[in-house]
Scaffold this active site. Structure first.
Site, PDB file in Angstrom:
ATOM      1  N   GLU A   1       0.823  -1.213   0.000  1.00  9.61           N
ATOM      2  CA  GLU A   1       0.000   0.000   0.000  1.00  9.61           C
ATOM      3  C   GLU A   1       0.861   1.269   0.000  1.00  9.61           C
ATOM      4  OE1 GLU A   1      -2.614   0.736   3.390  1.00  9.61           O
ATOM      5  OE2 GLU A   1      -3.938   1.890   2.077  1.00  9.61           O
TER       6      GLU A   1
ATOM      7  N   GLU B   1     -12.573   2.597   3.521  1.00  8.67           N
ATOM      8  CA  GLU B   1     -11.645   2.816   4.644  1.00  8.67           C
ATOM      9  C   GLU B   1     -11.657   4.321   4.860  1.00  8.67           C
ATOM     10  OE1 GLU B   1      -7.441   3.111   4.375  1.00  8.67           O
ATOM     11  OE2 GLU B   1      -7.112   1.586   5.904  1.00  8.67           O
TER      12      GLU B   1
HETATM   13  C1  LER Z   1      -3.084   4.076   6.401  1.00 12.52           C
HETATM   14  O1  LER Z   1      -3.359   5.418   6.233  1.00 12.52           O
HETATM   15  C2  LER Z   1      -3.964   3.251   5.558  1.00 12.52           C
HETATM   16  O2  LER Z   1      -4.448   3.681   4.542  1.00 12.52           O
HETATM   17  C3  LER Z   1      -4.268   1.893   5.971  1.00 12.52           C
HETATM   18  O3  LER Z   1      -4.740   1.110   4.950  1.00 12.52           O
HETATM   19  C4  LER Z   1      -3.243   1.329   6.904  1.00 12.52           C
HETATM   20  O4  LER Z   1      -2.816   0.098   6.749  1.00 12.52           O
HETATM   21 MN    MN Z   2      -5.591   2.451   3.147  1.00  9.86          MN
END
Ligand code: LER
Ligand code: MN
Length: 271
Positions: A155, A249
């Site tokens: 990521e 998220e």
């Molecule tokens: C952190 O900002 C994030 O985007 C998450 O997916 C952390 O693992």
């Molecule tokens: Mn994230």
């Protein structure tokens, strides 16, 4: 493409978990999310035991809820770091993470992330040395994950939270330079909006390397609550035949319930 939403099984202070365990139990949250029309969740977890993971799985099964990804957030919070300069300590960190993969699989996930757990680079640490240590850790993790039928997704994280591999473009380059074809990229629109030049073009350039998506808006609220153009973003994902999850998220603007429903409705307009 399938919507999902972040939930934790403990009272986590980590920002973009829409349903932290602070107000309701894991089971109550899963039931609510089923009621709102979600068919998948992304679990931020603390330390699991076989027994606890089994009970979570039973809850998920009762609600016909799939799991898009399991994020072992407690490891990053404990300081587990995959780019440590001491080889012994780094390999121990890799083992600590790989030991958790059986839980991710047991909960039904097919993806695990490589996000904050990569660790910060210190100023006196040459970037190529950092990259080569991280690539070695990534290779071991990718192999360990494959044994459980899991794919590791790197990521890119924006400059205010990380100091390496900030953009999707850099991550694509990293996977190519260090020959990590089985590792995929987790494209998080919030981070991309800060770091990548053109989100749609970047997604198209990354193509089949995109293995997972965190879908929030420009301000990290739910899709539709900021400035990102979801119509063109979803077109870009369709163009690269992305068929995975879009996980909310996100932060919430007061009510996670109301914002999760809004986010889901917005995604459904385009997928
Ligand atoms: C952190 O900002 C994030 O985007 C998450 O997916 C952390 O693992
Ligand atoms: Mn994230």
């Amino acid at each position: 493409m399938k919507p999902s939403v972040t939930v934790s099984n403990f009272s986590s202070g980590f920002g973009p978990i829409m349903f932290s365990g602070a107000d309701r139990s894991f089971e109550q949250n899963i039931r609510k999310l089923q009621e709102y029309g979600f068919q998948a969740v992304e679990i931020f977890t603390d330390r699991l035991t076989e027994d606890r993971a089994l009970r979570m799985r039973e809850t998920l099964d009762r609600c016909n809820m799939s799991v898009s990804m399991v994020i072992f957030i407690y490891l990053a919070e404990m300081g587990v770091n995959l780019s440590l300069r001491s080889e012994k300590a780094r390999l121990q960190a890799v083992r600590t993470y790989a030991d958790q993969f059986r839980f991710a699989r047991g909960l039904g996930a097919q993806r695990v992330p490589l996000g904050l757990i990569r660790g910060m680079r210190s100023e006196d640490d040459p970037i190529l040395d950092y990259y080569s240590r991280l690539a070695d850790s990534a290779r071991i993790l990718t192999d360990a994950a494959a044994e459980h039928g899991l794919t590791v997704c790197l990521e890119p994280i924006n400059r205010y939270e990380a100091n390496t591999l900030l953009s999707v473009s850099e991550a694509v380059q990293f996977l190519g330079d260090y020959d990590l074809p089985r590792m995929k990229i987790l494209a998080d629109f919030f981070h991309m909006n800060i770091e990548d030049v053109d989100l749609c073009q970047t997604l198209k350039n990354a193509g089949g390397a995109i293995g997972h998506v965190h879908a929030s808006d420009s301000n990290r609220l739910s899709p539709g609550m900021g400035n990102l153009d979801y119509a063109v973003l979803m077109d870009a994902l369709r163009a690269i035949r992305y068929d995975g999850y879009l996980t909310l998220e996100c932060l919430h603007s007061g009510s996670p319930d109301a914002d999760a429903k809004k986010g889901l409705a917005h995604l459904r307009k385009f997928i």
